[in-house]
Write a protein that holds these residues in place. Structure first.
Motif, mmCIF file in Angstrom:
data_model
loop_
_atom_site.group_PDB
_atom_site.id
_atom_site.type_symbol
_atom_site.label_atom_id
_atom_site.label_comp_id
_atom_site.label_asym_id
_atom_site.label_seq_id
_atom_site.Cartn_x
_atom_site.Cartn_y
_atom_site.Cartn_z
ATOM 1 N N LEU A 177 30.438 -15.223 48.751
ATOM 2 C CA LEU A 177 30.735 -13.789 48.699
ATOM 3 C C LEU A 177 30.974 -13.238 50.104
ATOM 4 C CD1 LEU A 177 30.733 -11.055 47.128
ATOM 5 C CD2 LEU A 177 28.455 -10.792 48.124
ATOM 6 N N ARG A 178 30.089 -13.605 51.024
ATOM 7 C CA ARG A 178 30.242 -13.095 52.391
ATOM 8 C C ARG A 178 31.600 -13.498 52.953
ATOM 9 N NH1 ARG A 178 25.614 -11.152 54.891
ATOM 10 N NH2 ARG A 178 23.684 -11.486 53.750
ATOM 11 N N LYS A 179 31.995 -14.743 52.658
ATOM 12 C CA LYS A 179 33.289 -15.200 53.154
ATOM 13 C C LYS A 179 34.422 -14.424 52.501
ATOM 14 C CE LYS A 179 32.843 -19.474 55.279
ATOM 15 N NZ LYS A 179 33.412 -20.817 55.412
ATOM 16 N N ALA A 180 34.299 -14.155 51.198
ATOM 17 C CA ALA A 180 35.338 -13.389 50.512
ATOM 18 C C ALA A 180 35.468 -11.999 51.137
ATOM 19 C CB ALA A 180 35.012 -13.278 49.028
ATOM 20 N N LEU A 181 34.346 -11.452 51.557
ATOM 21 C CA LEU A 181 34.359 -10.101 52.120
ATOM 22 C C LEU A 181 34.775 -10.090 53.583
ATOM 23 C CD1 LEU A 181 31.162 -8.497 50.575
ATOM 24 C CD2 LEU A 181 33.501 -8.480 49.731
ATOM 25 N N GLY A 182 35.021 -11.262 54.144
ATOM 26 C CA GLY A 182 35.562 -11.280 55.502
ATOM 27 C C GLY A 182 34.673 -11.929 56.551
ATOM 28 N N ALA A 183 33.573 -12.591 56.117
ATOM 29 C CA ALA A 183 32.740 -13.294 57.094
ATOM 30 C C ALA A 183 33.503 -14.510 57.587
ATOM 31 C CB ALA A 183 31.431 -13.718 56.453
ATOM 32 N N ARG A 184 33.533 -14.685 58.924
ATOM 33 C CA ARG A 184 34.184 -15.860 59.469
ATOM 34 C C ARG A 184 33.189 -17.012 59.495
ATOM 35 N NH1 ARG A 184 35.526 -12.206 64.355
ATOM 36 N NH2 ARG A 184 33.499 -11.589 63.598
#
Lengths: 394, 235
Positions: free
Chosen positions: A304-311
């Motif tokens: 989820l964090r990655k989907a929201l833009g976490a690199r």
């Protein structure tokens, strides 16, 4: 994402899993605790021995026959009072040379007996060793010259034989011969586990006759300053070797004694610290393990964090900071407990403990390093997770 | 239309290795979603619609073909640049909400802004506004477990909106909701599309849900079977 955010997230994750975080930290806490306490005890022991040695006096050179070695029986002495006089001439200042002839004997006062170390010595003893008298006087030159039967008692011997009575001027029997007490030494404690308060000093001449021995065990020389020690040491040894060709004499200084014992105890402390360090390492493996579990458990969160833009580096730093926080918090708690434990040991037991700043700094640094080292693999795994797969995970 | 399409796919394919067997999930899909459009991708399970959504959302890379998001060709971007693209351009709404447990609604909504480097006060301000816009102004400090499924999905919509994306990808957004809550969520997506002009791409297997969209794209066996937009244009 800023560092402060990662830090906040990591702290939050630890707070949410309180029990697990605490148990994981326990390994690090025990490791750091062990390092701090064991190093404190090792250092304390070293300090205590060094204090005992320097408590003898300053700038002392001890001359004994034979080669000084641990494990071998002491060489039968060939040194006599004539040799003492010779050494006095070599040294130049007769008052800076004293002598010792020791023997374990039974002393008796009325019905009370005590087994003590009889030390035959002379009036120069107190010029070299720190040995203040509590009552009465030291041995005098006349006592030695006229072979008087007088004795100066160690504080424990005086307590045991005379109790509350003032021993000065009273009689005691050593190996059947009667002696008069002329002095009592102040309390000086132990050296190498032997209590010097259990000694009875008598003139060396009297001791030779009493024991039937024409020899002395050792000669002690006092140097006038730290720089004088080594030249004086070699001069005395050379002079004795001259006088007795083919014989061996040893002279040790306090510094050499301190150095030898210091390095032995330092090594011991190092071994203790290394053993404690292994437990810290085991604690680190525990951290690694828990972080791997945590990454697996939070796979969906990572997706989820990655989907929201976490690199990748955002996720990596979040988990790495979490691991390092675990170990450094554990490290700080371990240091607090270790320092507390060392102080408690110091206060409640006869074991000396001395906290050193370097062990505290090392323990903290190592625990932080353990966090980085054991946190990197799980954190990289988290950072590299494929978001599609991570989001689907159950 | 002078602006670049919100999403433009040209001949996308995606092949997986599943236990050593190559599975072709997408076999050449071309489509274009204009700015402010509302489209539904509909198909049975296994049709490749989820794979398509992942590609459109830049969560995955195609085996071949091109995808332009807001005019930017994504195959030239690094993973880090893709993360930034998702953060700024795309909002996600998932079937199972995907909220962080033990974290308040406000913090959940603010999460995309964290990765954009927005300061805390500004984040809270914008997250509050987003929550109010989905009618959850009274639920700011509640955790997911303290909210109904409908409320949780609205929190997720607020989170998708907080970064002001160009495209909102909704993967079965009503799949875990009852009819009433489902209708409410769909109404919200309708409003978002008409009032804010956000392009909405809805992925669903339910024809009734797909009815909300003005355009339906039917996917089957990794290919577009029917695209109502193409039909309209053709007529």
């Amino acid at each position: 994402m800023r560092g402060r955010e990662s830090f906040g997230m990591a702290l939050e994750a630890l707070r949410v899993n309180r029990l697990r975080s605490a148990l994981t930290m326990l390994g690090v806490i025990i490791g750091v605790l062990a390092v701090v306490i064991l190093v404190a005890v090792g250092t304390g022991a070293k300090d205590a021995v060094e204090k005992e040695i320097s408590g003898l006096g300053t700038n002392i050179i001890l001359v004994v026959p034979g080669r000084l070695s641990v494990g071998a029986a002491p060489t039968q002495s060939k040194l006599s009072l004539a040799d003492v006089a010779y050494v006095r001439r070599v040294v130049g200042d007769p008052s800076k040379v004293t002598v010792s002839l020791q023997s374990g004997e039974t002393v008796r006062v009325g019905g009370t007996e005590a087994f003590v170390t009889i030390v035959g010595t002379d009036q120069n003893l107190t010029n070299i060793f720190d040995r203040p008298v509590d009552k009465g006087r030291h041995l005098s030159e006349t006592d030695v010259d006229t072979r008087r039967r007088v004795a100066v008692l160690g504080s424990e011997v005086a307590d045991k034989l005379f109790g509350d009575l003032d021993p000065i001027g009273r009689q005691l029997t050593i190996s059947g011969a009667r002696f008069r007490v002329v002095g009592v030494y102040g309390k000086v404690g132990q050296t190498f586990g032997v209590s010097r308060d259990q000694e009875v000093h008598i003139p060396v001449t009297t001791a030779q006759r009493l024991l039937g021995i024409p020899r002395v065990n050792g000669i002690a020389v006092g140097a006038s300053g730290p720089d004088e020690i080594e030249p004086l040491q070699s001069r005395v040894v050379a002079a004795l070797a001259d006088r007795y060709p083919g014989e061996q004499f040893s002279a040790v200084t306090q510094t050499q004694l301190l150095g030898t014992i210091g390095s032995v105890l330092g090594m011991l402390t190092g071994v203790l610290a290394a053993i404690a360090g292994i437990s810290l390492l085991v604690g680190g493996v525990g951290v690694s393990n828990i972080m791997l579990v945590s990454v697996r458990e939070r796979t969906r969160e990572i997706g989820l964090r990655k989907a929201l833009g976490a690199r990748q580096r955002d996720v990596l730093s979040q988990f790495l900071i979490e691991a390092v926080l675990l170990t450094t918090l554990g490290g700080m708690i371990g240091i607090a407990l270790g320092v507390g434990g060392a102080l408690a040991i110091q206060a409640l037991t006869p074991v000396p403990a001395s906290i050193t700043w370097w062990s505290v700094a090392l323990a903290f640094g190592v625990s932080a390093a353990v966090g980085v080292f054991f946190g990197v693999a799980p954190a990289r795994r988290a950072g590299r997770l494929d978001p599609v797969i991570a989001l689907r995970a159950e | 239309m002078t602006a670049a399409p919100a999403l433009e796919a040209v001949d996308l394919t995606r092949r997986y290795q599943l236990e050593g067997v190559a599975v072709e999930a997408l076999r050449g899909v071309s489509l274009s979603i204009g700015q402010g459009e509302f489209a539904a991708i509909i198909g049975p399970s296994g049709s490749g619609k989820s794979t398509l959504m992942h590609l459109l959302g830049c969560l995955d890379r195609p085996t071949s073909g091109q995808l332009r998001v807001n005019g930017v060709e994504m195959s030239h971007l690094t993973d880090t640049q893709l993360a930034e693209l998702r953060n700024k351009t795309i909002g996600f709404v998932f079937q199972s909400f995907h909220l962080l447990a033990r974290t308040t609604a406000l913090e959940n909504v603010a999460l995309p802004l964290v990765y954009r480097g927005v300061g805390k006060a500004e984040r809270r301000h914008r997250a509050r506004a987003a929550l109010e816009s989905v009618g959850l102004g009274h639920r700011m400090e509640h955790r997911p477990s303290q909210m109904s499924g409908g409320e949780q999905q609205r929190v997720a919509i607020a989170r998708a909106l907080v970064g002001r994306p160009k495209v909102l990808l909704a993967d079965e957004p009503t799949g875990n909701l009852d009819t009433r809550n489902g209708a409410e969520v769909m109404g919200m997506l309708d409003r978002l599309n008409s009032e804010r002009g956000v392009a909405v791409v809805l992925v669903t297997h339910e024809p009734e849900v797909a009815e909300h969209a003005r355009r339906q794209i039917h996917v089957r066996d990794g290919l577009i079977e029917l695209d109502t937009a193409a039909e309209g244009r053709g007529a």
